[in-house]
Motif scaffolding. Structure first.
Motif: not given
Length: 652
Positions: A530-531, A621-628, A641-647
């Protein structure tokens, strides 16, 4: 370090090695205050109960072996689902590394290493333990030069260099295993002797006799191809040494040395006269006389005052070996002549030895080649040289007609005394019928190997969709366990996997993420990455782009990537802290894997990194693009197992 304890007594200090089956640590035994090596079985092997039982049984048997040329096993145990072996810590190097580093060995040194391993195998065989995986990777050389063989307990475990038999048990490492192991046949002590012969070949030449692009091809070479004599690669190799190698690696078990002891004595008593081969390899030069290292790694020196003592010791040794009294006397003279030559550098020592060798000794003759002859023809031919002929066994053979001699022991060109018996194996022709192996549920490559190994021919190979995984045999014709003549054609049907099911892609545009996920799941699809991007055409947090156009047919199970509108605000990316609670691990020593799925795709940020439960916790420390999503795995178990929204920086 002090908190990293296995079984309440072994303090793990550092990782010192890793193989296909286990990780090796240097450790300190707190109870006995000594350093040890600990092999911990990798998690992927701990789920197979049959493997674990075999591992436990063979390890405990090997632990009973105490020999200077065998790596001692001190303890075998289990903590949680950690299976481990505690063994002697060897300060030295692996023989395979020594070969890579230094290349071919000088032949005196190669013989000494082989003799020591022969002694180790002899001791194991007398205790009814067959190693099954003799190779340079399982031989250690101490700093003092002592050779020690290891891995009796896990010699049957699987890796890419092994071939698996009908029952799933490993038959050996492909470059070193015997023809009977390749066939899945009866394995005994002579299989270890074959492997040791291959090791000796590699020590002398720096190469293995059979090599190919894949393990199956190498296995077939062991079964069918003639070995290139080592003298083709090494100039001036003693003829006796080459004969020992060729006998140890004979394709017929019955033609090899009967025991490892017999091979040891052959190496100990060999004649070091050189033979001039083509020498395609680097030519080796050797001293005419040298002091040899003893089996236990020590060296002996000859002193003048010890001459009589040495002769006396050899007399006792000869009596123990039940040698004729006359030969004892001759050996005494030989030894005396050699010692005098060493001490006083007498140039005429050669003539002294030549003279004494003729005293009471039987005439030596060269063994002729009798393969292809009938027993009667061979008997007549051997009688001309005052040699005897005796049939040892009848064997199936495609090369020789019934009644013709397939092989002989000793082989042609060897030197023996008059009156010696030459044992022969006689062909009974090609077996009239055999049993076709059952290859259903095996991979196509394994099926081909088995069919050809049993003397049959692979015919047509057809494919079709099925519930079986791709490349697995569905059917065979004739069926397995059918009696048939050698060369019978066996046709196969191989699986292509399940038929591809397709569904029309739904229209997700304008939906929120949860609604889009639900709609995809209705069709048997799933949400991918998800971007987030700016868009004035779509409301904030609604789908503004989908990977596949609506109505397009796509395969069931496909992950569909989408982009979500951030409205008139630019998308951002925030670092998110994630606390890992090691208390959720089942074992003290476990493997950590962390996988993130986001707009950029799926990636593993930590791959099977070893951790200790007693360390408590760790913050990532997690980093990424969009959600996932982020998935945390301890050993093979998903613990988070978790949902993550980097935005937005939200983790739930």
């Amino acid at each position: 370090m002090s908190s990293r304890i296995l079984a309440g007594r072994y303090e793990l200090l550092e990782k010192i090695g890793e193989g296909g089956m286990a990780v090796v640590y240097k450790a300190r035994c707190r109870l006995l205050n000594r350093y040890v090596a600990i092999k911990i079985l990798k998690p992927e092997f701990t789920k197979d109960l049959k493997f674990i039982e075999s591992f436990r049984r063979e390890s405990q048997s090997a632990a009973s072996l105490s020999h200077p040329n065998i790596v001692n096993i001190y303890d075998v145990g289990k903590e949680g689902n950690i299976y481990y072996i505690v063994m002697e810590l060897i300060e030295g190097q692996v023989l395979s590394d020594l070969i890579k580093k230094e290349g071919p060995m000088e032949y005196h040194k190669a013989v000494e290493v082989t003799k020591q391993i022969a002694l180790a195998l002899s001791f194991a065989h007398k205790n009814h333990i067959i190693h099954r995986d003799v190779k340079p990777d399982n031989i250690l050389i101490t700093r003092e030069g002592t050779a020690k063989i290891t891995d009796f307990g896990i010699a049957k475990a699987v890796n890419t260099g092994t071939i698996v038999g009908n029952t799933g048990t490993v038959m050996g490492s492909v470059h070193y295993f015997s023809p009977e192991q390749a066939r899945g046949g009866y394995v005994d002590e002579k299989s270890d002797i074959y492997s040791l012969g291959i090791v000796l070949y590699e020590l002398l030449t720096g190469r293995v006799p059979f090599d190919a692009e894949n393990p199956v091809a190498v296995a077939l070479m062991h079964m069918n191809d003639d070995m290139v004599p080592p003298s083709q690669y090494v100039a001036q190799l003693p003829a006796d040494l080459e004969n020992i190698i060729m006998k140890a690696t004979n394709k017929y078990q019955i033609n090899r040395f009967k025991t490892a002891d017999e091979m040891y004595h052959a190496l100990s008593n060999m004649n070091y006269h050189l033979t001039a081969g083509p020498g395609n390899g680097t030519k080796q030069t050797f001293d005419a006389t040298r002091v040899m290292a003893a089996v236990n790694g020590t060296t002996g020196t000859v002193q003048k005052e010890n001459t009589e003592e040495l002769i006396g010791d050899m007399r006792k040794k000869n009596k123990k070996e039940n040698k004729p009294k006359k030969r004892v006397k001759i050996n005494k003279v030989k030894v005396a002549a050699i010692i005098l030559a060493l001490l006083f550098a007498i140039p005429a020592s050669h003539f002294i030895l030549t003279a004494v060798e003729g005293i009471g000794a039987a005439k030596e003759v060269t063994v002729p080649d009798v393969t292809g002859m009938t027993v009667e023809e061979a008997t007549d031919e051997l009688a001309k040289l005052n040699l005897k002929c005796e049939v040892r066994d009848e064997v199936s053979s495609k090369e020789f007609d019934a009644g013709e001699i397939v092989s002989q022991d000793p082989v042609a060109e060897m030197t023996v005394k008059e009156g010696f018996t030459i044992y022969v194996n006689v062909s009974k022709g090609v077996a009239a019928r055999g049993t076709i192996p059952n290859v259903v549920n095996r991979t196509s490559s394994d099926a081909k190997f088995m069919i050809e190994s049993y003397g049959f021919t692979v015919g047509d190979i057809k494919t079709e969709n099925s519930d079986l995984p791709k490349d697995i045999v569905i059917r065979q014709t004739p069926a397995g366990e059918t009696e048939a003549a050698p060369g019978t054609v066996v046709d196969l049907v191989v699986s292509l996997g399940k038929a591809i099911e397709q569904v029309p892609m739904p229209n997700l545009m304008g939906m929120d993420v949860d609604a889009a996920r639900t709609e995809l799941e209705k069709k048997g699809l799933s949400l991918g990455a998800v971007g987030y991007e700016m868009s004035t055409a779509y409301a904030q947090n609604t789908v503004m782009w989908q990977q596949n156009e609506p109505g397009t047919l796509i395969e069931v199970g496909t992950k569909v990537n989408i982009k979500v509108s951030t409205g008139d605000q630019p998308a951002g990316s925030k670092a998110i802290p994630l606390t890992l609670d090691f208390g959720r691990a089942n074992n003290e020593v476990f493997y950590l894997t962390v996988v993130i799925s986001d707009e950029s795709g799926v990636r593993t940020i930590i791959n099977r990194e070893q951790k200790f439960k007693s360390d408590g916790s760790e913050v990532l420390s997690l980093s990424g693009d969009g959600a996932g999503t982020v998935k945390v795995i301890f050993d093979n178990d998903v613990v988070m197992e978790k949902s993550v929204d980097f935005n937005t920086g939200v983790l739930n």
